[in-house]
Each structure stands twice: as structure tokens, then as C-alpha cells.
Design a protein around this motif. Structure first.
Motif, short mmCIF file in Angstrom:
data_model
loop_
_atom_site.label_atom_id
_atom_site.label_comp_id
_atom_site.label_asym_id
_atom_site.label_seq_id
_atom_site.Cartn_x
_atom_site.Cartn_y
_atom_site.Cartn_z
N LYS A 229 0.83 -1.21 0.00
CA LYS A 229 0.00 0.00 0.00
C LYS A 229 0.87 1.26 0.00
CE LYS A 229 -4.25 -1.73 2.13
NZ LYS A 229 -5.24 -1.55 3.22
N TYR A 230 1.98 1.21 0.74
CA TYR A 230 2.87 2.37 0.78
C TYR A 230 3.48 2.61 -0.61
CZ TYR A 230 6.94 5.28 1.75
OH TYR A 230 7.89 6.29 1.70
N LYS A 231 3.92 1.54 -1.24
CA LYS A 231 4.54 1.67 -2.57
C LYS A 231 3.52 2.08 -3.63
CE LYS A 231 8.44 -1.44 -1.76
NZ LYS A 231 9.14 -2.70 -2.15
N ASP A 232 2.24 1.84 -3.33
CA ASP A 232 1.18 2.26 -4.25
C ASP A 232 0.74 3.70 -3.99
OD1 ASP A 232 1.16 -0.15 -5.56
OD2 ASP A 232 -0.52 -0.98 -4.41
N GLY A 233 1.37 4.35 -3.00
CA GLY A 233 1.09 5.76 -2.78
C GLY A 233 0.46 6.13 -1.46
N ALA A 234 0.14 5.17 -0.59
CA ALA A 234 -0.47 5.47 0.70
C ALA A 234 0.52 6.17 1.62
CB ALA A 234 -0.99 4.19 1.34
N SER A 235 0.01 7.00 2.53
CA SER A 235 0.83 7.71 3.51
C SER A 235 1.30 6.75 4.60
CB SER A 235 0.04 8.85 4.13
OG SER A 235 0.64 9.30 5.32
N PHE A 236 2.59 6.76 4.89
CA PHE A 236 3.11 5.88 5.94
C PHE A 236 2.48 6.23 7.28
CE2 PHE A 236 5.96 4.04 9.01
CZ PHE A 236 6.45 2.90 8.40
N GLU A 237 2.33 7.55 7.53
CA GLU A 237 1.74 7.98 8.79
C GLU A 237 0.32 7.44 8.97
OE1 GLU A 237 4.34 11.54 7.53
OE2 GLU A 237 3.46 9.74 6.65
N GLU A 238 -0.47 7.51 7.90
CA GLU A 238 -1.84 7.02 7.99
C GLU A 238 -1.89 5.50 8.12
OE1 GLU A 238 -4.50 8.89 8.40
OE2 GLU A 238 -3.09 10.58 8.44
N LEU A 239 -0.97 4.83 7.46
CA LEU A 239 -0.90 3.37 7.60
C LEU A 239 -0.54 2.97 9.02
CD1 LEU A 239 0.97 2.49 4.26
CD2 LEU A 239 -1.41 1.89 4.83
N ALA A 240 0.36 3.74 9.64
CA ALA A 240 0.74 3.46 11.03
C ALA A 240 -0.45 3.63 11.96
CB ALA A 240 1.89 4.38 11.44
N LYS A 241 -1.21 4.70 11.76
CA LYS A 241 -2.38 4.93 12.61
C LYS A 241 -3.42 3.83 12.44
CE LYS A 241 -1.82 9.96 12.57
NZ LYS A 241 -2.37 11.27 12.10
N GLU A 242 -3.52 3.31 11.23
CA GLU A 242 -4.51 2.28 10.95
C GLU A 242 -4.10 0.89 11.42
OE1 GLU A 242 -6.76 0.20 7.08
OE2 GLU A 242 -5.51 1.99 6.80
N TYR A 243 -2.82 0.55 11.22
CA TYR A 243 -2.39 -0.84 11.45
C TYR A 243 -1.56 -1.07 12.72
CZ TYR A 243 -3.72 -2.19 6.67
OH TYR A 243 -4.41 -2.48 5.51
N SER A 244 -0.73 -0.12 13.11
CA SER A 244 0.30 -0.41 14.12
C SER A 244 -0.28 -0.62 15.52
CB SER A 244 1.32 0.73 14.17
OG SER A 244 2.37 0.39 15.06
N LYS A 245 0.24 -1.63 16.20
CA LYS A 245 -0.18 -1.90 17.58
C LYS A 245 0.79 -1.26 18.58
CE LYS A 245 2.28 -6.31 18.23
NZ LYS A 245 2.16 -7.71 18.69
N ASP A 246 1.79 -0.55 18.07
CA ASP A 246 2.77 0.11 18.92
C ASP A 246 2.22 1.44 19.41
OD1 ASP A 246 5.52 0.42 19.99
OD2 ASP A 246 5.56 2.11 18.61
N GLY A 247 2.75 1.91 20.54
CA GLY A 247 2.30 3.18 21.11
C GLY A 247 2.58 4.37 20.23
N SER A 248 3.51 4.23 19.28
CA SER A 248 3.86 5.33 18.38
C SER A 248 2.84 5.50 17.25
CB SER A 248 5.25 5.11 17.77
OG SER A 248 5.25 3.96 16.93
N ALA A 249 1.84 4.65 17.18
CA ALA A 249 0.88 4.68 16.07
C ALA A 249 0.17 6.03 15.99
CB ALA A 249 -0.14 3.56 16.25
N ALA A 250 -0.18 6.60 17.15
CA ALA A 250 -0.91 7.87 17.16
C ALA A 250 -0.10 8.99 16.53
CB ALA A 250 -1.28 8.24 18.60
N ASN A 251 1.23 8.85 16.55
CA ASN A 251 2.12 9.85 15.95
C ASN A 251 2.61 9.41 14.57
OD1 ASN A 251 2.02 11.54 18.24
ND2 ASN A 251 3.61 10.29 19.24
N GLY A 252 1.85 8.55 13.94
CA GLY A 252 2.23 8.09 12.62
C GLY A 252 3.46 7.20 12.61
N GLY A 253 3.70 6.51 13.73
CA GLY A 253 4.84 5.60 13.84
C GLY A 253 6.16 6.29 14.07
N ASP A 254 6.14 7.59 14.40
CA ASP A 254 7.37 8.37 14.55
C ASP A 254 8.15 7.94 15.79
OD1 ASP A 254 9.37 10.21 14.34
OD2 ASP A 254 8.12 11.97 14.82
#
Length: 322
Positions: free
Chosen positions: A160-185
Motif C-alpha cells: 500500500k505504501y509503494k502504491d502511494g499510501a501515507s506511511f503515517e496514515e498506515l501506522a495509525k490504521e495498522y500499528s499496535k505500537d504506542g507510536s501509532a498515534a504519531n504516525g509511527g514516529d
């Protein structure tokens, strides 16, 4: 190492007290107008409160010392380093952690170092690994990541990222880490701050490059490096850091389960035989009273039942490691 010491056994002083009380149990320790306290009574009270922890500490020290060596000069230097770093707060710090005095702190530190030797005795660290680690410390990398449970999910995110999706939005949607709210930063990090599979992958990426799925004990990571810069922290000369770096690399190669297993294996090698029924099973299965026909069964239960202090080898939260 600091955290590990805090979790150590803070009962070194009690062993001394218990030993001293055995000299003449009939002797009176305290006399008052309302009665007296004998050494026998005093000893019984101490054993009731601290006997198990004290016996465990003394036995562990005895058995591990028989198999592993701790450089006494280096040990004294490490104690002094703690005291220098904490300065006037040293006494307050050890009291807050449950140590009554410096001797109890030293006991906990010494035993933790013996355990570390037991857990890492069969791990080899090459000079090349140390040099690579040192080189990585010269720079910092700003990264984002997404943590998921399945490799297939990580692969889907990468597509999805290589197809043009935002990494930050993907992090918010998928990541189970606490950094997800900050786009995985994750901000800027350097060598030794991440679990090793994550670090190895991160240092293999160019700026704005995304990783393949990376597996660690926490799950599957997708990593994006956004920037690379020189370290803002002054790095000491290599020769002064070599031993410290070797220890860091050793710690990075042992997880909590293997750490506990290796320490228990070393204790099992001591053939601990506890004759006091009150402490039977203190180190897994007690060999006292076992018949020859159950030796194999007893050995296997040692490994299963003797595991303890499982969090000493790693931080409590994923955020400390990722």
C-alpha cells in the motif's frame, strides 16, 4: 544494567545477621522490664521473614561463583561508577530501591553480574561486531515504524505504501505500537536503543527507503528511514568503550526466556540438595529424597519449575526496545 540491579535481591545484610545469630542462640539480645528476647527467638523471627530469600541468595552466589568468574577490580570500579553518577543521591537511591545499605546493594549487583555471565557464557561476540556497533553510534537515524502481528499484514502495508499510501496514515490504521498515534514516529535513534533485528534493518536502509518485513520478539516491523545525521552525543574513543560495547551486544543477543533458562541450567549444574523441608523446591525440584528411578523426571521438572525473574534481561515495555 541499572534496572536489573533494582530488581535484584536486596537481602545481603540479612544473611550476615542470620549467621551471626547462630553462634549462641541461648544468649539474650534484649532485656526490658517486661521481658527479654533471646538470640534463638530473634533468629527464628528473621528466618521466618527473610529465610527463603536469604538462602536463595547465598546458594545462588555459591553455585554461580563456582562456575563463573567476576573480575573484582572491574566490579569495584562499577560500584564506584554508580556512586559517582548518583553523587549525594546514592544513599537515597539505594534506600528507595529497598536496600538498607551499600552492602546490600553490592550483593544484588554482584549476583546480577554472575547471572549475566551464566546467561551469556556460550555467546560469542566478534571484534567485527563491536567495530560495527561503534561505527553505528557515530550517527543517528530518524525513523518511523509500524508493528503488526503477522508477516502477511506487514507485506500488505508495504504494498500500500509503494502504491502511494501515507506511511503515517498506515501506522495509525495498522500499528499496535504506542507510536501509532504519531504516525509511527520514533524520532532520532542510534545503535543500542532498538532490539537488534530492528537496528540491523534500520542501518541497512537509505534515507526515504522502506524495509521488508522485520521480525522481532514483539512482532513484525515495517521501517521507514526519513533522515540520517551525525550523532549529537559525543562518543568516547573506541578503546575506552570496547568492553562496554561487548557487554551491550551480549545483552542484545539474549531474551528473557533464554536468560532465565541459562541461569537455571547453571544452578542445576550445582546439584543443589536442600535438606530442610521448609525450603524444598526453592530451586525447582529438590534432589533430596528423590529416588534414582525419578532422576530423569526430576531433571526435566527443574527446567519447567525453576524459572524466575524473567524480566531481568529486558525492559518492561515495548517502547523501551523499539
Amino acid at each position: 544494567m541499572m534496572k536489573k540491579i533494582v530488581q535484584g535481591l536486596a537481602i545481603g545484610g540479612f544473611a550476615i545477621v542470620l549467621t551471626a545469630c547462630q553462634s549462641d542462640d541461648s544468649e539474650t539480645v534484649v532485656e526490658t522490664e517486661y521481658g527479654s528476647i533471646s538470640k534463638e527467638e530473634f533468629h527464628a523471627e528473621l528466618e521466618e521473614k527473610y529465610g527463603e530469600e536469604t538462602l536463595q541468595s547465598m546458594t545462588k552466589k555459591l553455585v554461580l561463583e563456582g562456575q563463573f568468574d567476576i573480575d573484582q577490580e572491574e566490579f569495584e570500579q562499577e560500584v564506584e561508577q554508580f556512586k559517582t553518577q548518583l553523587g549525594p543521591q546514592f544513599t537515597k537511591f539505594i534506600n528507595q530501591q529497598g536496600y538498607r545499605n551499600e552492602e546490600e546493594f553490592r550483593t544484588a549487583l554482584y549476583i546480577s553480574k554472575l547471572e549475566f555471565e551464566a546467561a551469556t557464557a556460550d555467546i560469542e561476540i566478534t571484534d567485527e561486531e563491536i567495530e560495527t556497533h561503534y561505527e553505528r553510534m557515530q550517527e543517528e537515524r530518524k525513523a518511523r515504524h509500524i508493528l503488526v502481528d503477522e508477516k502477511e499484514t506487514a507485506e500488505e502495508i508495504i504494498k500500500k505504501y509503494k502504491d502511494g499510501a501515507s506511511f503515517e496514515e498506515l501506522a495509525k490504521e495498522y500499528s499496535k505500537d504506542g507510536s501509532a498515534a504519531n504516525g509511527g514516529d520514533l524520532g532520532y535513534t542510534t545503535a543500542g536503543e532498538m532490539v537488534k533485528p530492528f537496528e540491523d534493518a534500520m542501518y541497512g536502509l537509505e534515507t526515504n527507503e522502506i524495509s521488508e518485513p522485520v521480525e522481532s520478539q514483539f512482532g513484525w516491523h515495517v521501517i521507514l528511514v526519513e533522515d540520517v545525521r551525525e550523532s549529537e552525543t559525543e562518543v568516547q574513543p573506541f578503546d575506552e568503550m570496547k568492553d562496554q560495547l561487548r557487554e551491550q551486544l551480549l545483552a542484545s543477543k539474549v531474551d528473557s526466556q533464554s536468560y532465565t533458562s541459562k541461569v537455571q541450567e547453571a544452578l542445576d549444574n550445582g546439584n543443589i540438595d536442600i535438606s530442610d523441608d521448609d525450603y524444598e523446591g526453592l530451586f525447582g525440584s529438590n534432589k533430596s529424597g528423590e529416588s534414582e528411578s525419578t532422576d530423569d523426571e526430576g531433571d526435566s521438572s527443574n527446567e519447567d519449575n525453576g524459572k524466575q525473574d524473567s524480566e531481568e534481561a529486558k525492559d518492561d515495555s515495548e517502547s523501551d526496545n523499539e
